[in-house]
Design a protein around this motif. Structure first.
Motif, mmCIF file in Angstrom:
data_model
loop_
_atom_site.group_PDB
_atom_site.id
_atom_site.type_symbol
_atom_site.label_atom_id
_atom_site.label_comp_id
_atom_site.label_asym_id
_atom_site.label_seq_id
_atom_site.Cartn_x
_atom_site.Cartn_y
_atom_site.Cartn_z
ATOM 1 N N SER A 62 0.821 -1.209 0.000
ATOM 2 C CA SER A 62 0.000 0.000 0.000
ATOM 3 C C SER A 62 0.854 1.257 0.000
ATOM 4 O O SER A 62 0.443 2.307 -0.517
ATOM 5 C CB SER A 62 -0.937 -0.004 1.209
ATOM 6 O OG SER A 62 -0.205 -0.011 2.412
ATOM 7 N N MET A 63 2.061 1.185 0.579
ATOM 8 C CA MET A 63 2.948 2.336 0.569
ATOM 9 C C MET A 63 3.428 2.624 -0.850
ATOM 10 O O MET A 63 3.558 3.794 -1.255
ATOM 11 C CB MET A 63 4.132 2.101 1.513
ATOM 12 C CG MET A 63 3.728 1.866 2.955
ATOM 13 S SD MET A 63 5.134 1.764 4.069
ATOM 14 C CE MET A 63 5.664 3.466 4.067
ATOM 15 N N ASP A 64 3.684 1.574 -1.621
ATOM 16 C CA ASP A 64 4.055 1.766 -3.018
ATOM 17 C C ASP A 64 2.911 2.424 -3.789
ATOM 18 O O ASP A 64 3.126 3.369 -4.564
ATOM 19 C CB ASP A 64 4.397 0.416 -3.660
ATOM 20 C CG ASP A 64 5.559 -0.284 -2.982
ATOM 21 O OD1 ASP A 64 5.498 -0.466 -1.758
ATOM 22 O OD2 ASP A 64 6.504 -0.652 -3.682
ATOM 23 N N ALA A 65 1.712 1.896 -3.563
ATOM 24 C CA ALA A 65 0.556 2.432 -4.274
ATOM 25 C C ALA A 65 0.321 3.895 -3.917
ATOM 26 O O ALA A 65 0.016 4.721 -4.797
ATOM 27 C CB ALA A 65 -0.676 1.589 -3.948
ATOM 28 N N SER A 66 0.463 4.260 -2.658
ATOM 29 C CA SER A 66 0.267 5.648 -2.238
ATOM 30 C C SER A 66 1.293 6.563 -2.895
ATOM 31 O O SER A 66 0.969 7.669 -3.357
ATOM 32 C CB SER A 66 0.368 5.755 -0.715
ATOM 33 O OG SER A 66 -0.615 4.959 -0.084
ATOM 34 N N ALA A 67 2.542 6.124 -2.942
ATOM 35 C CA ALA A 67 3.586 6.938 -3.562
ATOM 36 C C ALA A 67 3.346 7.108 -5.050
ATOM 37 O O ALA A 67 3.574 8.188 -5.617
ATOM 38 C CB ALA A 67 4.957 6.311 -3.312
#
Length: 549
Positions: A449-454
């Motif tokens: 999810s951190m990748d997706a947010s970035a």
């Protein structure tokens, strides 16, 4: 809801992603030395056939026999010691248990060749043990029997003393992760602790213990320094002797191929031994609050059993090295010593940085897309650690020598063979797997999810890697670099074979001084290697101690 792992950018889905190209290139570079060694068995020519026939009729049976005999001793002793200590500290409560839980990994800091040098000085005819026995009992030379440390049996015992932690670590984890319900049920039904161990605990921990024994055997087959110093002819000493003493590159490559096949068979047998059996933990993973308390005599026996490998595998060799340094008048931080140290540190530092950077790209490429070629590339890179350093050295030198010869024919002066570049290349082939596994272990802990947010905030793959992953991965990257650094400092066979002329490292000079029977002078560089290797072992020991609280 589980977040999916981010895929490759849409612009790259129709073509080949640059990270995939990097991964395939690294896989080719890592696999080339291995394939080059195997090709010497697969390529049949009159010259190669005659060489192999000569080896088989003369020295190869002795090399194989000694290697198998040492491996058998290591499997029995390291298996029994590692499994026994793991079972005691995981299941029972006895005096010193908390200390033994982490201290049992300390022999990992001792390279086998350093232990061989230390015990030879300690147990040889002129050493303190035999000299004290002769003074005490009035024995004369030739009038008594004393075990010969420089033998197949002595080599097997010394390898077991420094390699049993592989079995201990994996077996201990397996014993702790198994549900206590089966153990408690067996004890409720009146089954004694020994019968419960052989009927329940050991079968459930067998895959982990077998993997630990396989790791110990791979390290045994890969060793050169200890068996060369003991004068025991094995496959690794045969490679070095063929290459340097007889200048027989075909013979060296063929012996290396036999050693590579032996290691591969070992890996296959470990997998096949499990068959279709599956081992599952049922119920809670945590053990009961109170371990079984041993009685006084049994507790003392358990403490002594766990103390012996620490004493013989770490404390005694360190004490011998300190004694040798104190006895040697020429010991000091001379310019030569600082040169050996700087060579080792520079080589290890360059290799560690290169390994971490390459493995970050490989691990991140695997995270971005589920390409089968990417998975194959990472699998090939992971093979390197299972290949002995002597095999990799031969595999690296053969193609580089051909490139040098090709350049010389065309008036171009390539100096790849015997260069620092070749040496770093050999190190990377050998130790990239260590770094890759550590980086991957850290990367999987970062939620997708951190990748997706970035990505939603406009960051591309490079921005996500640099601004999101790198700050979170710094501990894993530091650990990966430290492990590679220590492995490079300890590595002897590849360094001895590939290094430039008159380029000495701590490992090489320790081996050369010991081979000349200048054990007092060899003590300081050997002790330095142990202290460098001690750093990651202490980190591991602290993690074990913290996890057992």
């Amino acid at each position: 809801m589980r977040n999916p792992v981010p895929r490759l950018p849409a612009a790259n889905r129709g073509g080949v992603h640059p990270l995939l190209v990097v991964s395939l290139a690294v896989a080719v570079l890592v696999g080339a030395p291995i394939l080059g060694v195997l090709s010497n068995l697969l390529t049949v020519t009159p010259e190669s056939g005659a060489t192999f026939a000569h080896l088989w009729s003369t020295v190869l049976p002795e090399y194989i026999g000694n290697s198998l005999a040492i491996a058998l001793i290591v499997a029995v002793l390291a298996g029994a010691g590692g499994i026994g200590c793991a079972w005691l500290v995981a299941v029972f409560d006895f005096p010193g248990k908390r200390f033994f839980e982490w201290a049992l990994v300390l022999p990992l800091a001792m390279p086998a060749y350093v232990v061989a040098y230390a015990y030879t000085d300690f147990l040889q005819f002129s050493g303190p043990v035999q000299s004290s026995l002769r003074d005490l009992f009035g024995w004369q030379a030739g009038g008594y029997w004393f075990p010969q440390v420089r033998s197949v049996g002595g080599a097997g015992v010394l390898f077991a003393l420094v390699l049993y932690p592989y079995v201990y670590l994996l077996a201990r984890t397996a014993f702790l992760e198994r549900s206590p319900r089966m153990w408690d049920a067996a004890r409720t039904l009146g089954v004694g602790p020994w019968r419960a161990f052989f009927a329940i605990s050991l079968p459930l921990a067998r895959p982990a213990a077998a993997a630990g024994i396989a790791l110990a055997l791979m390290e045994t087959l890969a060793d050169y320094g200890a068996v060369a110093y003991f004068g025991v002819p094995t496959l690794t000493t045969g490679i070095y002797k063929s290459w340097y003493t007889f200048s027989d590159r075909i013979g060296a490559a063929q012996i290396a191929a036999v050693l590579l096949i032996a290691v591969t068979l070992l890996m296959v047998l470990e997998q096949k031994s499990r068959g279709r059996a599956r081992y599952y933990a049922v119920g809670a993973r945590a053990r009961s609050e109170a371990s079984a308390r041993l009685g006084r005599l049994h507790g003392i026996g358990a403490a002594l059993f766990c103390a012996m490998p620490i004493l013989l595998g770490f404390l005694v060799p360190v004490g011998i090295l300190v004694r040798l340094m104190r006895r040697e008048e020429a010991v000091g931080f001379s310019a030569r010593y600082l040169g050996w140290l700087s060579n080792s540190v520079i080589l290890a530092g360059v290799t560690a940085v290169a390994a971490v950077l390459i493995c970050v790209l490989l691990a991140y490429a695997a995270r971005l897309g589920r390409n089968p070629w990417q998975a194959i590339s990472n699998r090939v890179v992971s093979m390197g650690y299972a290949v002995p350093g002597a095999v990799i050295a031969v595999g690296v030198l053969i193609p580089l020598a051909r490139i040098d010869a090709w350049g010389a024919e065309r008036g171009m002066q390539f100096v790849l063979t015997g260069s620092v570049v070749a040496l770093v290349y050999a190190y990377l082939v050998r130790f990239l797997a260590v770094s890759l596994q550590t980086v991957q272990a850290g990367l999987v802990k970062i939620t997708p999810s951190m990748d997706a947010s970035a990505r939603i905030l406009g960051q591309g793959p490079v921005g996500v890697l640099c601004r999101v992953h790198a700050p979170l991965l710094w501990r894993s990257l530091l650990t990966a670099g430290l492990l590679v650094f220590v492995d490079v400092v300890k590595e002897l066979p590849a360094t001895l074979t590939v290094r430039p002329f008159n380029f000495d490292t701590l490992a090489v000079i320790t081996h050369q001084l010991a081979a000349d029977e200048r054990l007092g002078e060899a003590a300081l560089p050997a002790f330095t290697i142990v202290m460098i290797a001690f750093v990651p072992v202490i980190v591991l020991a602290r993690a074990i101690a913290k996890g057992s609280r």
